[in-house]
Design a protein around this motif. Sequence first.
Motif, PDB file in Angstrom:
ATOM      1  N   LYS A   1       0.838  -1.196   0.000  1.00 34.07           N
ATOM      2  CA  LYS A   1       0.000   0.000   0.000  1.00 34.07           C
ATOM      3  C   LYS A   1       0.879   1.254   0.000  1.00 34.07           C
ATOM      4  CE  LYS A   1      -3.874  -2.282   2.304  1.00 34.07           C
ATOM      5  NZ  LYS A   1      -4.799  -2.305   3.469  1.00 34.07           N
TER       6      LYS A   1
ATOM      7  N   GLY B   1      -4.471   6.971  -0.475  1.00 36.65           N
ATOM      8  CA  GLY B   1      -5.517   6.020  -0.131  1.00 36.65           C
ATOM      9  C   GLY B   1      -5.096   4.968   0.872  1.00 36.65           C
TER      10      GLY B   1
ATOM     11  N   GLU C   1     -11.385   3.176   0.677  1.00 35.32           N
ATOM     12  CA  GLU C   1     -10.091   3.794   0.359  1.00 35.32           C
ATOM     13  C   GLU C   1      -9.304   4.108   1.623  1.00 35.32           C
ATOM     14  OE1 GLU C   1      -9.035   3.798  -2.729  1.00 35.32           O
ATOM     15  OE2 GLU C   1     -10.971   2.853  -3.158  1.00 35.32           O
TER      16      GLU C   1
ATOM     17  N   GLY D   1      -8.106   7.580   5.427  1.00 37.81           N
ATOM     18  CA  GLY D   1      -7.079   8.590   5.693  1.00 37.81           C
ATOM     19  C   GLY D   1      -6.742   8.687   7.169  1.00 37.81           C
TER      20      GLY D   1
ATOM     21  N   SER E   1      -9.209  10.544   3.261  1.00 39.50           N
ATOM     22  CA  SER E   1      -8.882   9.880   2.003  1.00 39.50           C
ATOM     23  C   SER E   1     -10.152   9.258   1.435  1.00 39.50           C
ATOM     24  CB  SER E   1      -7.825   8.797   2.238  1.00 39.50           C
ATOM     25  OG  SER E   1      -7.489   8.132   1.039  1.00 39.50           O
ATOM     26  N   PRO E   2     -10.614   9.776   0.279  1.00 38.10           N
ATOM     27  CA  PRO E   2     -10.131  10.949  -0.448  1.00 38.10           C
ATOM     28  C   PRO E   2     -10.421  12.250   0.318  1.00 38.10           C
ATOM     29  CG  PRO E   2     -11.700   9.661  -1.762  1.00 38.10           C
ATOM     30  CD  PRO E   2     -11.777   9.151  -0.386  1.00 38.10           C
TER      31      PRO E   2
ATOM     32  N   ARG F   1     -16.008  10.355   0.044  1.00 35.86           N
ATOM     33  CA  ARG F   1     -15.503   9.577   1.177  1.00 35.86           C
ATOM     34  C   ARG F   1     -16.612   9.138   2.135  1.00 35.86           C
ATOM     35  NH1 ARG F   1     -12.525  13.409   3.434  1.00 35.86           N
ATOM     36  NH2 ARG F   1     -13.920  13.828   5.180  1.00 35.86           N
TER      37      ARG F   1
ATOM     38  N   PRO G   1     -10.752   5.367  -7.915  1.00 33.59           N
ATOM     39  CA  PRO G   1      -9.447   5.162  -7.272  1.00 33.59           C
ATOM     40  C   PRO G   1      -8.443   4.558  -8.241  1.00 33.59           C
ATOM     41  CG  PRO G   1     -11.039   3.526  -6.525  1.00 33.59           C
ATOM     42  CD  PRO G   1     -11.803   4.524  -7.321  1.00 33.59           C
TER      43      PRO G   1
ATOM     44  N   ASN H   1      -5.226  10.354  -4.954  1.00 36.65           N
ATOM     45  CA  ASN H   1      -6.605   9.863  -4.891  1.00 36.65           C
ATOM     46  C   ASN H   1      -7.403  10.811  -4.000  1.00 36.65           C
ATOM     47  OD1 ASN H   1      -6.919   7.328  -6.443  1.00 36.65           O
ATOM     48  ND2 ASN H   1      -5.240   6.634  -5.143  1.00 36.65           N
ATOM     49  N   THR H   2      -7.584  12.034  -4.463  1.00 34.36           N
ATOM     50  CA  THR H   2      -8.187  13.076  -3.635  1.00 34.36           C
ATOM     51  C   THR H   2      -9.670  13.287  -3.912  1.00 34.36           C
ATOM     52  OG1 THR H   2      -7.620  14.819  -5.219  1.00 34.36           O
ATOM     53  CG2 THR H   2      -5.986  14.298  -3.508  1.00 34.36           C
TER      54      THR H   2
END
Length: 759
Positions: free
Chosen positions: A201, A226, A274, A277, A301-302, A308, A465, A471-472
Amino acid sequence: MMTRTGSGSISHEVRQHTRTRTGLLAIAAVGALALGGCSGGRASPSHESVSSKGVVDGTIIATGDNSEWLSYGRTYDEQRYSPLDAINRTNVGELGLAWSSDLDTARGQESTPLVIDGVIYITTAWSKVRAYDAKSGKELWAYDPEVPGATGVKGCCDVVNRGLAAWGDKLFLGTFDGRLVALDRKTGKVAWTQVTTDPAKPYTITGAPRVVKGLVIIGNGGAEMGVRGYVTAYHADTGKQAWRFYTVPDAPGKNSEKYLKDAEKTWHGQYWAEGGGGTAWDSMAYDPELDLLYIGVGNGSPWNQGIRSEGKGDNLYLSSIVAVRPETGEYVWHFQTTPGETWDFTATQSIILADLTIGGKTRKVLMQAPKNGFFYVIDRETGKFISGKNFVPVNWATGLDPVTGRPIENPEARYYKTGKMWVGSPGAGGAHSWHPMAYSPKDKLVFIPAQHAALPYFPDKDWKPAKKGFNTGVDMSAGAMPADPAVRKAAAEATWGELIAWDPVAQKARWSVKFPSVNNGGVLATGGGLVFQGNMTQNLAAYASDSGKKLWSYPVQTGIVAPPITYEIDGTQYVAVVAGWGGIWALAPGILSQDGGPIRNVSRLLVFKLGGKATLSKPMTLDQLPLDPPAFAGTKEQVAKGAYRFARFCSTCHGDAAVGGGELPDLRRSAFIQQRDAFQQVVHDGALTDLGMVSFADVMKPEEIEDVRQYVIHRANEDKALEAAGGKAPAAPSPTPADKATQAAAQIVKDQEKTGPRR
């Protein structure tokens, strides 16, 4: 290869793992990286001159040995204040260079040195470590964890490292590829290694560990890419894991701890898909009396909360300060600075602990100036809000609720709800980024390296993604700087840096110093009534802490983003800083990273003292590569598609609107764009993977990579036309002679010229 002679100097080549030094015939291999705690990397032999008068423990870190710098913020309260006053307002003008040492990485340098028993320890880009005699500058040992170049693509903000932790007779290093390494302080040899993140990752480690009660505590980064954030504690002696604290919940039904079950209620949709975050990639502080460890938590994240969490909920514990018990990781309290975070407004910025007199009473407080632009004073016993006010202009909120501290939001800032572009101020770079601030208990002021920079936020309506890149959930190309001199001029005028002396009780600025660009450096405050800070104007400067008057500066031939420290040996006070232009503001912002002019990275450790007479080598000529692109032969559709993919997958290293900065190639000026096949060979096939330029075949098809090339050619021709019309196209320094990636790319172009197009 660049060579410099003089005290503390070395010969070096970027990303080269072996080095030649006078009197050193070989580098000793320590071992290969392996999962499960085997040692890895290389360390040069130690010198017997390293002293070892004692061990580092919690008592000495808490109280602070005035002559040394034992932890990231010097003491557990992270004030970055030293009582040393031999260098003061009356004599700082006599400060001169005592010694310096060139470093072998031409990337961003963000390290805070440690000074223990007369030895200064630093980290550099690519997570390398060096030890020097702190008085003479003689190098004692060096350690290279041999981080693979291919991991560079996992980082949002350069391959930086912010420093070490010390405990007992060991040093502790977090590596960019996710390892925690324990080193013998005397020799640099590896004592143990733990892999703290999943290598599959996009996790990274750039922050400095902290050690509390014999536990080494480390977070990680990667929320832009992510991942799910967490903080882990390991036993300093053995490397065995003690606890892990997750900052955001897992999928419903998988959260066993109460604090995560409580957080789960503040999330919606498939938030876990994802990761969510919340990476804790930098700030921590510890109060020994309360036995509380404070952790700063990052963005979602995102970023886009509409993707999200269906645009709903506070999404705990994103953008929060969380207090835990250091021995167990037990949750105690939290304070969230940005509920429902959607702008990359992290709370990972410096956390400072102090006792302030507020309303006639002494309060134990925690202070932070996070990205969102508000300065917070919080009761560190309870997590209750005391006061807060914006320290730079903001437009996403009109203020903070005086009781709860919750922001009073501007509804238009929720761009995913309006579907319109929102030009947010501050932007994702933040009103204050990672650069450490400092607090002077004598002046009762906090010194904030602040930033004034907006960012256009526009929801990426077709977002999916990807395995690489940002990956915002935000279309990063929507706000790319156009080739319009008027727009560029206006943007540059609205973007600047500032050193602010902030009164945390009155919640207002006492004085400030303005800089010509958004970037400035970390801060040191001293008992001599001084504030030291480096900047992108290629100077280290000292200001009077009570007035902001500049009393001294020294030309260092490169930008400084790292914070200075100070220490004392044999009655002589020294000031040290790791210089080297880089980091996210040198790479990604394009034209805005060059408001003060293009800057060459010259990475060095610089040490100063009163009456210092050492000199730096003559600065290199800042040559510019010509802006001579091939004629644009693409289509408008290719440019539009290429702009989107460049912004998502390329801009973090190669600059906004393809305006390169730092030491990475400015593609507008590169022969690399001349040939389709050469471009494909690198971007699609991964011909330069070992040098950090990995294959993007898993996120872009060949025709999409060609769209990116046509976009860069289009941008280069736009800027060439500006030059022809008498304007100015943003320039970047040509790569250093040691830039192996640029040399290899040039060779690929030459080879393609000989062989012709591939079929």
